[in-house]
Scaffold this motif. Sequence first.
Motif, PDB file in Angstrom:
ATOM      1  N   ALA A 113       0.852  -1.187   0.000  1.00  0.00           N
ATOM      2  CA  ALA A 113       0.000   0.000   0.000  1.00  0.00           C
ATOM      3  C   ALA A 113       0.891   1.241   0.000  1.00  0.00           C
ATOM      4  O   ALA A 113       2.037   1.213   0.466  1.00  0.00           O
ATOM      5  N   ASP A 114       0.381   2.353  -0.523  1.00  0.00           N
ATOM      6  CA  ASP A 114       1.205   3.541  -0.792  1.00  0.00           C
ATOM      7  C   ASP A 114       2.053   3.975   0.394  1.00  0.00           C
ATOM      8  O   ASP A 114       3.240   4.276   0.244  1.00  0.00           O
ATOM      9  N   LYS A 115       1.467   3.981   1.593  1.00  0.00           N
ATOM     10  CA  LYS A 115       2.223   4.514   2.736  1.00  0.00           C
ATOM     11  C   LYS A 115       3.393   3.616   3.119  1.00  0.00           C
ATOM     12  O   LYS A 115       4.365   4.088   3.724  1.00  0.00           O
ATOM     13  N   LEU A 119       8.179   3.927   1.918  1.00  0.00           N
ATOM     14  CA  LEU A 119       9.303   3.498   2.757  1.00  0.00           C
ATOM     15  C   LEU A 119      10.120   2.437   2.042  1.00  0.00           C
ATOM     16  O   LEU A 119      11.361   2.478   2.052  1.00  0.00           O
ATOM     17  N   ALA A 120       9.462   1.492   1.398  1.00  0.00           N
ATOM     18  CA  ALA A 120      10.160   0.425   0.684  1.00  0.00           C
ATOM     19  C   ALA A 120      11.040   0.994  -0.427  1.00  0.00           C
ATOM     20  O   ALA A 120      12.193   0.564  -0.614  1.00  0.00           O
ATOM     21  N   ASN A 121      10.541   1.971  -1.157  1.00  0.00           N
ATOM     22  CA  ASN A 121      11.318   2.566  -2.240  1.00  0.00           C
ATOM     23  C   ASN A 121      12.551   3.302  -1.712  1.00  0.00           C
ATOM     24  O   ASN A 121      13.632   3.241  -2.326  1.00  0.00           O
ATOM     25  N   MET A 122      12.409   3.972  -0.569  1.00  0.00           N
ATOM     26  CA  MET A 122      13.560   4.645   0.035  1.00  0.00           C
ATOM     27  C   MET A 122      14.639   3.630   0.406  1.00  0.00           C
ATOM     28  O   MET A 122      15.832   3.855   0.166  1.00  0.00           O
ATOM     29  N   LEU A 123      14.218   2.514   0.955  1.00  0.00           N
ATOM     30  CA  LEU A 123      15.173   1.488   1.363  1.00  0.00           C
ATOM     31  C   LEU A 123      15.790   0.796   0.151  1.00  0.00           C
ATOM     32  O   LEU A 123      16.986   0.462   0.163  1.00  0.00           O
ATOM     33  N   LEU A 148      -6.499  -1.616   3.057  1.00  0.00           N
ATOM     34  CA  LEU A 148      -5.546  -2.029   2.029  1.00  0.00           C
ATOM     35  C   LEU A 148      -4.136  -2.065   2.605  1.00  0.00           C
ATOM     36  O   LEU A 148      -3.677  -1.095   3.212  1.00  0.00           O
ATOM     37  N   ILE A 149      -3.428  -3.192   2.396  1.00  0.00           N
ATOM     38  CA  ILE A 149      -2.036  -3.284   2.846  1.00  0.00           C
ATOM     39  C   ILE A 149      -1.077  -3.591   1.698  1.00  0.00           C
ATOM     40  O   ILE A 149       0.129  -3.448   1.831  1.00  0.00           O
ATOM     41  N   GLY A 150      -1.611  -4.046   0.559  1.00  0.00           N
ATOM     42  CA  GLY A 150      -0.752  -4.342  -0.575  1.00  0.00           C
ATOM     43  C   GLY A 150      -1.558  -4.837  -1.753  1.00  0.00           C
ATOM     44  O   GLY A 150      -2.799  -4.802  -1.746  1.00  0.00           O
TER      45      GLY A 150
END
Length: 332
Positions: A113-115, A119-123, A148-150
Motif C-alpha cells: 500500500a502507498d504509505k 518506505l520500501a522505495n527509500m530502502l 488495504l495493505i498491498g
Amino acid sequence: MEIRDFGFKFLLSVIVFFIVFTPSLLVALYQLPVDSSYITATFMEFRSTGKTPHFHSGIDFSTFLKEGVPIKAAADGFVRRLEIDLDNIYGNTVVLEHPDGYRTLYAHLSAFADKYEKLANMLREEFGSKRIVVEFLSDDLKVSIGELIGYSGRTGEAAQPHCHFEVRDKEERNIYDPLDFIDKKLLKPVQMGIILKDLIIDGKQYPYSENATYEFSGAYPRIAVEAYTELAKNLLGVKEIKVYFSDDLVYHIILDKLPMEYWEKPNLLYDEHTVMTSLVYRAYYKLYSDEDSPFVRVNKVKQYGGSNYKVSLEIKDAFGNVGKFSFNLQRR
C-alpha cells in the motif's frame, strides 16, 4: 453448599480449559484478505521449492491470475514487519499483529500500500536489490480490518499471482491453519469433495479400489495414500486422517498446527513418492511413523499384529467434507 462449590469449581475449570487450550475459539473470525475469493492451496501441503523441501505454512487465496488485486487486513491491528524481497520464498511480505495475540502474514505482493511502498522505495534506493527486513518495535502503524495493505503478485516462489496468508502466534514459534480462523462463509461457493486416488503399500503403488485386497510384507503395513480435497479444478491437501484396523483406531493425523522447527521436515508426513512441480502435485500421506511428531496424535500401527487387516479410512478437510474408504490387507 458443597454441591454449589463443586459446580462452581467445575465451571471455573471448564472456563480455564477453554482459555488455555483453545485460544482460536475465543477470537473473532478473520475476514478474507481477498474479496470473493476461494482457496487454491491449503495448510501443510508438501513444497519442494526453495533450498529444501518444506511444508506450505499457510493457505493461498486466488486473485484470479491477476497482479494488482487489493490485499486487505484480515483484522484490526498494526504493522509488525515488512519484508522487501523479490527472490526469497515469500517475496514482498507484510506481517500484522492483532489484539488477540496472533500475527497474520501476507506474501508474494507485487507492491505494498502507498504509505508502506514509499518506505520500501527509500530502502531500495539505499540498499539496492538486497533482501530488506524492517521490524517495527511500536504499534504506531495501526491498520483496521479491511484496510488495504498491498497488491497481489508473484514475488518470491509464486508461479502465478495469488495471496499467501498465514496465522502465527505472537512469538512466531507456531503456525496455525488459517482456515480455523477465517470466516469460511465469505469464501466463493465451489463444488468440492474428498477423493482417494492411489495407495502405496511397502513402496509399491496401486490404484485404489473400494474393498479390494492388497498384499503387504514386513512387521506391519507401511501404507501411504494419495488423498485430496477436489475443489473446482484444484486438488488441495486434507486436514485429518483416521486409520482403523478392524474398527480400532491405530493412526490419527490432524494438520492444524506446525511448530516452526518442523517446517523443513515434510518427510515426517509425506512418502518419498510425493512429487511437486509447476505442473504436477501428487501428495502421499504416510499412515505410519517411525518417530514422534506433533501432528500425529495416535500411532499404534506397529502394535497391531496379524496377517489379515480390514482397513477403514476417514478423511476430512477444513471445509467440513468427510470421505470414508475401506480396503483389505493380507500378509504375503
